[in-house]
Scaffold this motif. Structure first.
Motif, short mmCIF file in Angstrom:
data_model
loop_
_atom_site.label_atom_id
_atom_site.label_comp_id
_atom_site.label_asym_id
_atom_site.label_seq_id
_atom_site.Cartn_x
_atom_site.Cartn_y
_atom_site.Cartn_z
N GLY A 171 -6.77 -4.85 0.70
CA GLY A 171 -5.73 -5.48 -0.13
C GLY A 171 -5.65 -6.97 0.12
O GLY A 171 -6.06 -7.45 1.18
N HIS A 227 -3.03 -11.14 4.12
CA HIS A 227 -2.84 -9.73 3.82
C HIS A 227 -4.14 -8.95 3.96
O HIS A 227 -4.15 -7.81 4.42
N GLU A 251 -4.58 -8.12 7.58
CA GLU A 251 -3.68 -7.01 7.95
C GLU A 251 -4.20 -5.69 7.41
O GLU A 251 -4.22 -4.68 8.10
N SER A 252 -4.58 -5.74 6.17
CA SER A 252 -5.06 -4.54 5.47
C SER A 252 -6.28 -3.96 6.17
O SER A 252 -6.41 -2.75 6.32
N HIS A 278 -6.17 -1.48 9.27
CA HIS A 278 -5.94 -0.05 9.14
C HIS A 278 -7.20 0.75 9.46
O HIS A 278 -7.14 1.96 9.61
N VAL A 316 -4.56 -7.65 -4.96
CA VAL A 316 -4.89 -6.24 -5.12
C VAL A 316 -4.34 -5.46 -3.93
O VAL A 316 -4.31 -5.96 -2.80
N VAL A 317 -3.88 -4.27 -4.21
CA VAL A 317 -3.39 -3.38 -3.17
C VAL A 317 -4.58 -2.74 -2.48
O VAL A 317 -5.56 -2.39 -3.13
N GLY A 318 -4.53 -2.62 -1.16
CA GLY A 318 -5.62 -2.00 -0.43
C GLY A 318 -5.47 -0.49 -0.38
O GLY A 318 -4.37 0.03 -0.50
N GLY A 319 -6.59 0.19 -0.18
CA GLY A 319 -6.50 1.64 -0.02
C GLY A 319 -7.66 2.38 -0.64
O GLY A 319 -8.65 1.78 -1.04
N HIS A 357 -2.61 4.12 2.84
CA HIS A 357 -2.86 2.70 3.05
C HIS A 357 -2.31 1.86 1.90
O HIS A 357 -1.80 0.76 2.10
N SER A 372 0.09 -1.17 2.30
CA SER A 372 -0.36 -2.44 1.75
C SER A 372 0.66 -3.04 0.80
O SER A 372 0.91 -4.24 0.80
N HIS A 378 3.73 -5.28 1.91
CA HIS A 378 3.64 -6.71 2.19
C HIS A 378 4.34 -7.54 1.14
O HIS A 378 4.55 -8.73 1.31
N TYR A 379 4.68 -6.92 0.01
CA TYR A 379 5.16 -7.71 -1.12
C TYR A 379 6.59 -7.34 -1.52
O TYR A 379 7.11 -6.30 -1.13
#
Lengths: 249, 249
Positions: free
Chosen positions: A140, A154, A157-158, A161, B138-141, B154, B158, B161-162
């Motif tokens: 992310g 971010h 941090e992401s 995981h 973008v969101v991580g995962g 995740h 993630s 953070h926002y």
DNA sequence: CATTTTTCAATCAAAATCAATCAAAAACAA
DNA sequence: TTGTTTTTGATTGATTTTGATTGAAAAATG
């Protein structure tokens, strides 16, 4: 008619047929031949079309994305060779980090048969990874438009995981003293984090990267294995510090 | 006419067509050419349009890449109308969450002229968002292959953070008692997290979604504003619970 | 292969558009 | 009100775009 309108009209005409004659363009746009010529030069510069004697033609095979096979064959043989060796190191069941970049991209088709879990910060990788049905995780964070990579605080941090068996990083410079470098500090810190989370680290560096120092340091040489196509005479100082695998294309 | 009014008028004209000539703007606003020039310079500075010789054009992508729009040939007018209204709610400087899905996708071109920061879990959105030069995160995962959405534990982490001013969610079912639902529990939890991190929540639901219950609950009705093209006779029970905005195509 | 025809790139002057400037008008503050 | 700041519109010289012209280059023709 404004310039972008005219450009758009030209491209639109090209979409319908596959070629257009100068005469047709002049007629359609009501502009002079000179102007159309300038437009075509510009649009060719932008890689939006290909000029031919008497008019213009769509760029190569259709306006579609080049297929994976096509893309691969267009790539330089050196990157292929590096990617091939790197992929051969991946074992069944590995969790790996795949850095953004064209060389790591080449690894993807070679990973398809293995049972791997891939984490990446390269948006361009995602489409291909999922199309090969590889279990994929994306990091992310903020998107850097130019390189289509995920970067920033971010992203770091992401990343934390995850843990990796191996990570494969592209870099912009390798130097015995300065280590691995890349121009963007925000990218550097992401690479560095991935490296720290990984059991083994592999650096994919074609010959052009040696000696180059590009601002932000990623890590010291001794932290990783270098995979490269660089000629042997370039390498003695690097071999003293770490393992270097030379591949030939 | 006040300056912000004039700016709005210019942008509105640009929304309809893709380019405007200086002459048209002068005529429409009754302002002098000098004033329009200053407006255009300012609006370009704000990255809300692109100046071209003779007038202005919308920012890059839209006109130049019909391939993206062609990909989405199945864009119903209803989705467009819903997306248009949703996008009109976004204000300059907002941070928004854009859920994966085709309706939220339609919002993207309409966000190009606003100074927004977009966080998304939709991989398909990324290409288009960046092509419009919108600041994108973008969101991580884990990537769910079928919908090309980022999901999982995740993704939830993630997301945290926002913080968002507004979030726009697509949904598979809306029911007065069961609330908003979606088939995949892992998607549900991502949507729910986004909702909780957001000041206001908007649910984009075409008429087919009403009455449907599709397994996993996202949230209760009263937490959000519903934007839909559903016929009025379908809505009374929903209108008791929350705000419903009906759009027509 | 030489000749004819078409298309091309380079150049230039005219037209359109632009940026910079400044004074008048409007909005604002004291 | 009076003085100050901001916005506006006109003017001017500079810049960009445009279309015509020319000789060179490329394709077509016989």
């Amino acid at each position: 008619m404004l310039t972008p309108e005219r450009h758009q009209m030209i491209l639109k005409l090209l979409q319908d047929r596959k070629t257009v004659k100068m005469k047709e363009l002049v007629e359609a746009t009501k502009a002079s031949e000179s102007t159309i010529r300038r437009d075509l030069s510009y649009l060719e510069e932008q890689k939006k079309l290909r000029r031919v004697h008497g008019g213009a033609s769509i760029k190569s095979a259709a306006s579609e994305e080049p297929s994976l096979q096509e893309k691969r064959t267009v790539q330089l043989a050196e990157k292929q060779a590096i990617a091939e060796y790197a992929a051969s190191l991946v074992r069944d069941g590995d969790s790996i980090f795949l850095d953004a970049g064209s060389t790591t991209y080449e690894m993807i088709p070679l990973l398809a048969q293995k049972n791997v879990l891939v984490v990446t910060n390269g948006l361009s990788h995602l489409e291909t990874l999922t199309s090969y049905d590889i279990e994929t995780y994306v990091v992310g964070g903020r998107i850097k438009r130019k390189t289509r990579a995920v970067i920033g605080a971010h992203a770091v941090e992401s990343l934390k995981h995850y843990r990796f068996d191996k990570c494969f990083l592209g870099i912009n410079g390798v130097h015995p003293k300065e280590g691995f470098t890349t121009p963007d500090p925000e990218e550097a810190v992401v690479k560095n984090t991935a490296l720290q989370l990984s059991g083994e680290t592999f650096i994919l560096a074609d010959a052009s990267k040696f000696h180059e120092i590009t601002f932000a340091k990623v890590a010291d040489i001794q932290d990783a294995v270098i995979i490269s196509d660089a000629p042997e005479d370039l390498l003695p100082s690097f071999k003293e510090l770490t393992e270097v695998k030379v591949v030939t294309s």
